[in-house]
Design a protein around this motif. Structure first.
Motif, PDB file in Angstrom:
ATOM      1  N   ARG A  59      -7.838   3.643 -36.429  1.00  0.00           N
ATOM      2  CA  ARG A  59      -6.730   2.927 -37.048  1.00  0.00           C
ATOM      3  C   ARG A  59      -5.379   3.586 -36.744  1.00  0.00           C
ATOM      4  NH1 ARG A  59     -10.102  -0.326 -36.908  1.00  0.00           N
ATOM      5  NH2 ARG A  59     -10.852  -1.676 -38.584  1.00  0.00           N
ATOM      6  N   GLN A  60      -5.371   4.897 -36.567  1.00  0.00           N
ATOM      7  CA  GLN A  60      -4.121   5.573 -36.212  1.00  0.00           C
ATOM      8  C   GLN A  60      -3.649   5.186 -34.820  1.00  0.00           C
ATOM      9  OE1 GLN A  60      -4.445   9.808 -36.767  1.00  0.00           O
ATOM     10  NE2 GLN A  60      -4.809   9.653 -38.959  1.00  0.00           N
ATOM     11  N   ILE A  61      -4.491   4.560 -34.042  1.00  0.00           N
ATOM     12  CA  ILE A  61      -4.111   4.093 -32.714  1.00  0.00           C
ATOM     13  C   ILE A  61      -3.027   3.019 -32.804  1.00  0.00           C
ATOM     14  CG2 ILE A  61      -4.988   2.691 -30.786  1.00  0.00           C
ATOM     15  CD1 ILE A  61      -7.511   4.365 -30.838  1.00  0.00           C
ATOM     16  N   TYR A  62      -2.990   2.298 -33.939  1.00  0.00           N
ATOM     17  CA  TYR A  62      -2.052   1.176 -34.086  1.00  0.00           C
ATOM     18  C   TYR A  62      -0.719   1.620 -34.679  1.00  0.00           C
ATOM     19  CZ  TYR A  62      -6.006  -1.871 -33.092  1.00  0.00           C
ATOM     20  OH  TYR A  62      -7.073  -2.492 -32.491  1.00  0.00           O
ATOM     21  N   ARG A  63       0.324   0.864 -34.335  1.00  0.00           N
ATOM     22  CA  ARG A  63       1.654   1.090 -34.877  1.00  0.00           C
ATOM     23  C   ARG A  63       1.803   0.385 -36.216  1.00  0.00           C
ATOM     24  NH1 ARG A  63       3.093   1.026 -29.222  1.00  0.00           N
ATOM     25  NH2 ARG A  63       2.976  -1.251 -29.114  1.00  0.00           N
ATOM     26  N   GLY A  64       2.689   0.936 -37.078  1.00  0.00           N
ATOM     27  CA  GLY A  64       3.028   0.279 -38.329  1.00  0.00           C
ATOM     28  C   GLY A  64       2.086   0.538 -39.477  1.00  0.00           C
ATOM     29  N   MET A  65       1.129   1.456 -39.305  1.00  0.00           N
ATOM     30  CA  MET A  65       0.131   1.735 -40.342  1.00  0.00           C
ATOM     31  C   MET A  65       0.128   3.212 -40.709  1.00  0.00           C
ATOM     32  SD  MET A  65      -2.966  -0.535 -38.674  1.00  0.00           S
ATOM     33  CE  MET A  65      -4.179  -0.073 -39.929  1.00  0.00           C
ATOM     34  N   SER A  66       1.247   3.881 -40.587  1.00  0.00           N
ATOM     35  CA  SER A  66       1.270   5.345 -40.692  1.00  0.00           C
ATOM     36  C   SER A  66       0.879   5.855 -42.071  1.00  0.00           C
ATOM     37  CB  SER A  66       2.643   5.883 -40.296  1.00  0.00           C
ATOM     38  OG  SER A  66       3.650   5.332 -41.127  1.00  0.00           O
ATOM     39  N   ILE A  67       1.330   5.172 -43.144  1.00  0.00           N
ATOM     40  CA  ILE A  67       1.011   5.658 -44.492  1.00  0.00           C
ATOM     41  C   ILE A  67      -0.466   5.435 -44.806  1.00  0.00           C
ATOM     42  CG2 ILE A  67       1.488   5.424 -46.961  1.00  0.00           C
ATOM     43  CD1 ILE A  67       4.330   4.579 -46.241  1.00  0.00           C
ATOM     44  N   GLY A  68      -0.927   4.217 -44.591  1.00  0.00           N
ATOM     45  CA  GLY A  68      -2.300   3.872 -44.959  1.00  0.00           C
ATOM     46  C   GLY A  68      -3.365   4.559 -44.139  1.00  0.00           C
ATOM     47  N   THR A  69      -3.027   5.054 -42.948  1.00  0.00           N
ATOM     48  CA  THR A  69      -4.005   5.751 -42.112  1.00  0.00           C
ATOM     49  C   THR A  69      -3.797   7.262 -42.109  1.00  0.00           C
ATOM     50  OG1 THR A  69      -2.633   5.518 -40.126  1.00  0.00           O
ATOM     51  CG2 THR A  69      -4.214   3.750 -40.584  1.00  0.00           C
ATOM     52  N   ALA A  70      -2.844   7.739 -42.909  1.00  0.00           N
ATOM     53  CA  ALA A  70      -2.527   9.175 -42.959  1.00  0.00           C
ATOM     54  C   ALA A  70      -2.262   9.722 -41.557  1.00  0.00           C
ATOM     55  CB  ALA A  70      -3.658   9.959 -43.635  1.00  0.00           C
ATOM     56  N   SER A  71      -1.476   8.965 -40.785  1.00  0.00           N
ATOM     57  CA  SER A  71      -1.137   9.400 -39.426  1.00  0.00           C
ATOM     58  C   SER A  71      -0.320  10.689 -39.466  1.00  0.00           C
ATOM     59  CB  SER A  71      -0.328   8.313 -38.719  1.00  0.00           C
ATOM     60  OG  SER A  71      -1.117   7.169 -38.496  1.00  0.00           O
ATOM     61  N   PRO A  72      -0.379  11.480 -38.394  1.00  0.00           N
ATOM     62  CA  PRO A  72       0.438  12.698 -38.353  1.00  0.00           C
ATOM     63  C   PRO A  72       1.912  12.374 -38.561  1.00  0.00           C
ATOM     64  CG  PRO A  72      -1.139  12.673 -36.540  1.00  0.00           C
ATOM     65  CD  PRO A  72      -1.200  11.321 -37.175  1.00  0.00           C
ATOM     66  N   THR A  73       2.602  13.234 -39.284  1.00  0.00           N
ATOM     67  CA  THR A  73       4.033  13.055 -39.521  1.00  0.00           C
ATOM     68  C   THR A  73       4.811  13.399 -38.259  1.00  0.00           C
ATOM     69  OG1 THR A  73       4.333  15.337 -40.253  1.00  0.00           O
ATOM     70  CG2 THR A  73       3.696  13.712 -41.930  1.00  0.00           C
ATOM     71  N   GLU A  74       6.105  13.102 -38.266  1.00  0.00           N
ATOM     72  CA  GLU A  74       6.954  13.447 -37.127  1.00  0.00           C
ATOM     73  C   GLU A  74       6.937  14.949 -36.882  1.00  0.00           C
ATOM     74  OE1 GLU A  74       8.503  11.492 -34.962  1.00  0.00           O
ATOM     75  OE2 GLU A  74       7.608   9.753 -35.959  1.00  0.00           O
ATOM     76  N   GLU A  75       6.947  15.729 -37.970  1.00  0.00           N
ATOM     77  CA  GLU A  75       6.911  17.183 -37.828  1.00  0.00           C
ATOM     78  C   GLU A  75       5.602  17.641 -37.188  1.00  0.00           C
ATOM     79  OE1 GLU A  75       7.682  15.534 -40.558  1.00  0.00           O
ATOM     80  OE2 GLU A  75       9.818  15.984 -40.802  1.00  0.00           O
ATOM     81  N   GLN A  76       4.491  17.030 -37.597  1.00  0.00           N
ATOM     82  CA  GLN A  76       3.198  17.404 -37.025  1.00  0.00           C
ATOM     83  C   GLN A  76       3.096  16.985 -35.564  1.00  0.00           C
ATOM     84  OE1 GLN A  76       0.844  15.407 -40.043  1.00  0.00           O
ATOM     85  NE2 GLN A  76       0.238  17.364 -40.964  1.00  0.00           N
ATOM     86  N   LEU A  77       3.606  15.803 -35.254  1.00  0.00           N
ATOM     87  CA  LEU A  77       3.576  15.341 -33.864  1.00  0.00           C
ATOM     88  C   LEU A  77       4.400  16.244 -32.956  1.00  0.00           C
ATOM     89  CD1 LEU A  77       3.936  11.479 -34.409  1.00  0.00           C
ATOM     90  CD2 LEU A  77       1.894  12.701 -33.612  1.00  0.00           C
ATOM     91  N   ALA A  78       5.427  16.868 -33.520  1.00  0.00           N
ATOM     92  CA  ALA A  78       6.292  17.745 -32.725  1.00  0.00           C
ATOM     93  C   ALA A  78       5.624  19.084 -32.399  1.00  0.00           C
ATOM     94  CB  ALA A  78       7.608  17.993 -33.464  1.00  0.00           C
TER      95      ALA A  78
END
Length: 309
Positions: free
Chosen positions: A37-56
């Protein structure tokens, strides 16, 4: 010696993201996301996607790369990972793949069996039969048509039973005849017969049940406070898409529809996430190749990786 793919697995909220980032920083390598699910855009909160800080902190692949309408599958993920790793292993002798999507992990490690396309007419007939007659008659059909698969299939999982029958009726062959990429070890567990151009080291993360459930509950509260309901409202017009048929959004859609209060939806979300975590652990525990650690035990995890690089 072949390069090494370190696969970090474990249930939702166990702590895969932070542990993986710490390893990526030590290994100076990118992270391949394995959350369907993190593969998709627009679902960052509901999928607990990495934050901008983590992605950096490390280069990430397979995160927020698709629109919700785009079709994706474990088979496509397998091919995309194989293509990408062929390129990345020219620069790195080890890579990290991290996530909790069981079928995607299995696809990369063991390969996907090529299952023929199913007749839409047969699919509709079996779906209708399941709805009107229940699972038992379909189980009996599977027992007669494919006794081998009947012995191993999850008999409480209607989707898997129906899919096996769809293939049986569409091809005239047992579903099990298409499952060619597994062999049995002496202890009765399954092993892959698929050759990969890299070695695989599987590291599983686990916590005591009460500790994990407390983290799940806290994560859900954090999602609600971060605006999960608002995110779901933006996605609501697309709620029929498969990408949104997942824990988190289904509960919020019921709030939007006026069926549940937010308090009730939050509690259901916590419960459904705990159920999903238990399902993940049941799946992973069948894999005898996984080395299990508590997420805080990073030094021993690091030692194991170093022994294999």
């Amino acid at each position: 010696m072949k390069p090494l793919l370190v696969v970090i697995v474990g249930p939702t909220a166990v702590g895969k993201t932070e542990l993986t980032l710490q390893l990526a920083e030590r290994m100076k390598c990118p992270v391949l996301n394995c959350d369907s699910r993190q593969i998709y855009r627009g679902m960052s909160i509901g999928t607990a996607s990495p934050t901008e800080e983590q992605l950096a902190r490390a280069k990430h692949y397979f995160t927020g790369m698709l629109d919700l309408e785009e079709y994706y599958s474990a088979a496509r993920y397998e091919q995309d990972v194989l293509t990408l790793t062929a390129e990345l292993f020219c620069k790195h002798n080890a890579l990290l793949l991290s996530g909790g999507s069981m079928m995607y992990i299995d696809a990369v490690c063991n390969g996907i069996d090529v299952i023929p396309r199913v007749s839409e007419e047969i699919r509709c007939q079996l779906k209708e039969k399941l709805e009107h007659e229940g699972l038992e008659p379909l189980l009996e059909e599977l027992r007669l048509l494919d006794p081998d698969h009947y012995e191993t299939v999850d008999r409480k999982n209607g989707k898997r039973v129906v899919h096996a029958l769809e293939v049986c009726y569409s091809t005239g062959r047992p579903y099990s005849s298409f499952l060619t990429r597994r062999t049995l070890r002496s202890d009765g567990t399954e092993a892959s017969t698929t050759e990969r151009p890299f070695r695989i080291l599987k590291i599983g993360l686990q916590r005591p049940r009460e500790e994990l459930f407390a983290r799940i509950n806290a994560r859900v509260d954090g999602m609600i406070n971060a605006g999960l309901l608002h995110e779901a409202s933006l996605l609501y017009p697309k709620r029929e898409l498969n990408a949104l048929n997942t824990v988190g959004y289904k509960e919020m859609f019921k709030v939007i529809d006026g069926e549940w209060e937010l308090t009730m939806a939050t509690e259901r979300l916590k419960k459904n996430t705990r159920v999903y975590a238990k399902k993940q652990m049941t799946w992973f525990m069948h894999d005898k190749d996984i080395h299990w650690f508590h997420p805080d035990d990073i030094e021993n995890i690091w030692s194991l990786i170093n022994e294999n690089i």
